[in-house]
Design a protein around this motif. Structure first.
Motif, PDB file in Angstrom:
ATOM      1  N   GLN A   1      15.072   2.743  -8.677  1.00 58.88           N
ATOM      2  CA  GLN A   1      14.861   2.099  -7.390  1.00 58.88           C
ATOM      3  C   GLN A   1      13.367   2.083  -7.066  1.00 58.88           C
ATOM      4  OE1 GLN A   1      17.575   0.980  -5.892  1.00 58.88           O
ATOM      5  NE2 GLN A   1      16.820   0.249  -3.923  1.00 58.88           N
ATOM      6  N   VAL A   2      12.893   0.966  -6.524  1.00 60.09           N
ATOM      7  CA  VAL A   2      11.494   0.842  -6.123  1.00 60.09           C
ATOM      8  C   VAL A   2      11.445   0.467  -4.645  1.00 60.09           C
ATOM      9  CG1 VAL A   2      10.718   0.196  -8.432  1.00 60.09           C
ATOM     10  CG2 VAL A   2      11.348  -1.603  -6.793  1.00 60.09           C
ATOM     11  N   ASP A   3      10.253   0.553  -4.067  1.00 64.45           N
ATOM     12  CA  ASP A   3      10.092   0.187  -2.658  1.00 64.45           C
ATOM     13  C   ASP A   3      10.042  -1.328  -2.471  1.00 64.45           C
ATOM     14  OD1 ASP A   3       9.843   2.914  -1.769  1.00 64.45           O
ATOM     15  OD2 ASP A   3       7.797   2.906  -2.563  1.00 64.45           O
ATOM     16  N   VAL A   4       9.322  -1.994  -3.382  1.00 68.20           N
ATOM     17  CA  VAL A   4       9.117  -3.435  -3.256  1.00 68.20           C
ATOM     18  C   VAL A   4       9.271  -4.087  -4.621  1.00 68.20           C
ATOM     19  CG1 VAL A   4       7.524  -5.279  -2.557  1.00 68.20           C
ATOM     20  CG2 VAL A   4       7.476  -3.087  -1.350  1.00 68.20           C
ATOM     21  N   LEU A   5      10.040  -5.166  -4.673  1.00 69.35           N
ATOM     22  CA  LEU A   5      10.144  -5.973  -5.897  1.00 69.35           C
ATOM     23  C   LEU A   5       9.498  -7.324  -5.625  1.00 69.35           C
ATOM     24  CD1 LEU A   5      13.133  -6.255  -8.324  1.00 69.35           C
ATOM     25  CD2 LEU A   5      11.898  -8.317  -7.617  1.00 69.35           C
ATOM     26  N   LEU A   6       8.601  -7.736  -6.512  1.00 71.23           N
ATOM     27  CA  LEU A   6       7.889  -9.005  -6.395  1.00 71.23           C
ATOM     28  C   LEU A   6       8.310  -9.913  -7.544  1.00 71.23           C
ATOM     29  CD1 LEU A   6       4.331  -7.519  -5.732  1.00 71.23           C
ATOM     30  CD2 LEU A   6       5.949  -8.337  -4.002  1.00 71.23           C
TER      31      LEU A   6
ATOM     32  N   ARG B   1       0.828  -1.202   0.000  1.00 68.48           N
ATOM     33  CA  ARG B   1       0.000   0.000   0.000  1.00 68.48           C
ATOM     34  C   ARG B   1       0.870   1.262   0.000  1.00 68.48           C
ATOM     35  NH1 ARG B   1      -2.995  -0.750   4.477  1.00 68.48           N
ATOM     36  NH2 ARG B   1      -4.657  -1.849   3.366  1.00 68.48           N
ATOM     37  N   ASP B   2       0.542   2.177  -0.923  1.00 72.56           N
ATOM     38  CA  ASP B   2       1.216   3.476  -1.051  1.00 72.56           C
ATOM     39  C   ASP B   2       2.696   3.351  -1.428  1.00 72.56           C
ATOM     40  OD1 ASP B   2      -1.137   4.836  -0.333  1.00 72.56           O
ATOM     41  OD2 ASP B   2      -0.679   4.617   1.794  1.00 72.56           O
ATOM     42  N   LYS B   3       3.090   2.212  -2.008  1.00 75.50           N
ATOM     43  CA  LYS B   3       4.489   1.998  -2.365  1.00 75.50           C
ATOM     44  C   LYS B   3       4.655   1.867  -3.876  1.00 75.50           C
ATOM     45  CE  LYS B   3       5.540  -0.163   2.051  1.00 75.50           C
ATOM     46  NZ  LYS B   3       5.988  -1.376   2.775  1.00 75.50           N
ATOM     47  N   VAL B   4       5.887   2.053  -4.332  1.00 72.52           N
ATOM     48  CA  VAL B   4       6.237   1.821  -5.734  1.00 72.52           C
ATOM     49  C   VAL B   4       6.702   0.376  -5.840  1.00 72.52           C
ATOM     50  CG1 VAL B   4       7.736   2.474  -7.651  1.00 72.52           C
ATOM     51  CG2 VAL B   4       6.895   4.227  -6.051  1.00 72.52           C
ATOM     52  N   VAL B   5       6.055  -0.381  -6.719  1.00 69.51           N
ATOM     53  CA  VAL B   5       6.242  -1.827  -6.796  1.00 69.51           C
ATOM     54  C   VAL B   5       6.659  -2.228  -8.203  1.00 69.51           C
ATOM     55  CG1 VAL B   5       5.078  -4.072  -6.554  1.00 69.51           C
ATOM     56  CG2 VAL B   5       4.511  -2.190  -4.997  1.00 69.51           C
ATOM     57  N   LEU B   6       7.585  -3.172  -8.294  1.00 74.60           N
ATOM     58  CA  LEU B   6       7.974  -3.743  -9.585  1.00 74.60           C
ATOM     59  C   LEU B   6       7.671  -5.239  -9.561  1.00 74.60           C
ATOM     60  CD1 LEU B   6      10.946  -2.947 -11.844  1.00 74.60           C
ATOM     61  CD2 LEU B   6      10.518  -5.344 -11.281  1.00 74.60           C
ATOM     62  N   ASP B   7       6.926  -5.699 -10.556  1.00 76.05           N
ATOM     63  CA  ASP B   7       6.614  -7.125 -10.718  1.00 76.05           C
ATOM     64  C   ASP B   7       7.549  -7.685 -11.779  1.00 76.05           C
ATOM     65  OD1 ASP B   7       5.501  -9.641 -11.036  1.00 76.05           O
ATOM     66  OD2 ASP B   7       3.721  -8.925 -12.106  1.00 76.05           O
ATOM     67  N   PHE B   8       8.534  -8.469 -11.345  1.00 75.97           N
ATOM     68  CA  PHE B   8       9.546  -8.996 -12.266  1.00 75.97           C
ATOM     69  C   PHE B   8       9.078 -10.311 -12.879  1.00 75.97           C
ATOM     70  CE2 PHE B   8      13.160 -11.763 -13.189  1.00 75.97           C
ATOM     71  CZ  PHE B   8      13.881 -10.958 -14.051  1.00 75.97           C
ATOM     72  N   GLY B   9       9.276 -10.448 -14.213  1.00 75.27           N
ATOM     73  CA  GLY B   9       8.799 -11.641 -14.903  1.00 75.27           C
ATOM     74  C   GLY B   9       7.288 -11.700 -14.846  1.00 75.27           C
TER      75      GLY B   9
END
Length: 222
Positions: free
Chosen positions: A149-154, A88-96
């Motif tokens: 840079q992101v906050d969370v990488l998934l 929530r309220d974060k910058v997220v990257l979904d890899f693959g």
């Protein structure tokens, strides 16, 4: 089945890409179990007995990963919607990103910005169509190394190939918090990651995979 018998609104560019690998296969909107997300996927009943050797070779060499919602992606999407505080309220990257299911779930869970990252242009096209289908806005990237840079990488179901394991180190350059969900690797040893929990999920449509591949392990950076 011919294109003319497809449901109205079927993305023709996705259908064409699918037919280059699996001729005559359909695409249809499918509601995923336990979460309010629908995706363009192949039908639940898939006539594998009609596949000749050349089609099987193409499937193995040019697997269209986006035509399934893999177990780890489904488990991670379910988890994000059940525990939205992780993004929530974060910058997220979904890899693959594949079909984009994790990215869509992250956006629905309240992420400020979500980036789908996939080297396959057809997968990114599928992410766009599935985002449209679910009424969310995502961003798209074909190269992890051009990401800020992101906050969370998934990352869900990206460790199936031994050669992909180096990404566990690469991810650390782009986010302090990394979550990895995988059903193929039960326990990997890495000093910066810890296994926290397990979830159960099935690839959708159900491939009738061995039960062991329905147990999804979740890892997070220490």
């Amino acid at each position: 089945m011919s294109d003319t018998l497809q449901p109205p609104g079927t993305p023709r560019h996705l259908l064409q890409a699918l037919h280059e690998v699996i001729p005559g296969c359909e695409l249809m909107v499918q509601q995923l179990p336990e979460i309010p997300i629908s995706l363009w996927l192949i039908p639940p009943v898939f006539p594998t007995d009609r596949l000749d050797d050349e089609v099987i070779r193409r499937i193995w060499n040019d697997t269209p990963y986006w035509i399934f919602c893999w177990a780890s992606g489904l488990a991670m999407a379910q988890w994000l919607l059940a525990e939205p505080h992780h993004v929530r309220d974060k910058v997220v990257l979904d890899f693959g990103a594949g079909s984009g299911v994790v990215a869509i779930a992250a956006k629905m869970a309240g992420a400020k910005q979500v980036i789908c990252c996939d080297i396959d242009p057809v997968s990114l096209a599928a992410c766009r169509e599935n985002a449209l289908l679910n009424g969310v806005t995502l961003e798209y990237l074909d190269d992890l190394y051009s990401a800020a840079q992101v906050d969370v990488l998934l990352a869900a179901d990206v460790l199936y190939d031994q050669s992909n394991r180096f990404f566990l180190d690469e991810f650390l350059n782009f986010a302090e918090t990394v979550w990895v969900a995988d059903s193929r690797v039960k326990n990997f040893s890495h000093p910066r990651y810890i296994k926290l929990e397990e979830h159960s999920a099935t690839t959708w449509p159900d491939l009738d995979e061995a039960r062991e591949f329905r147990n999804v392990s979740f890892y997070r950076t220490r």
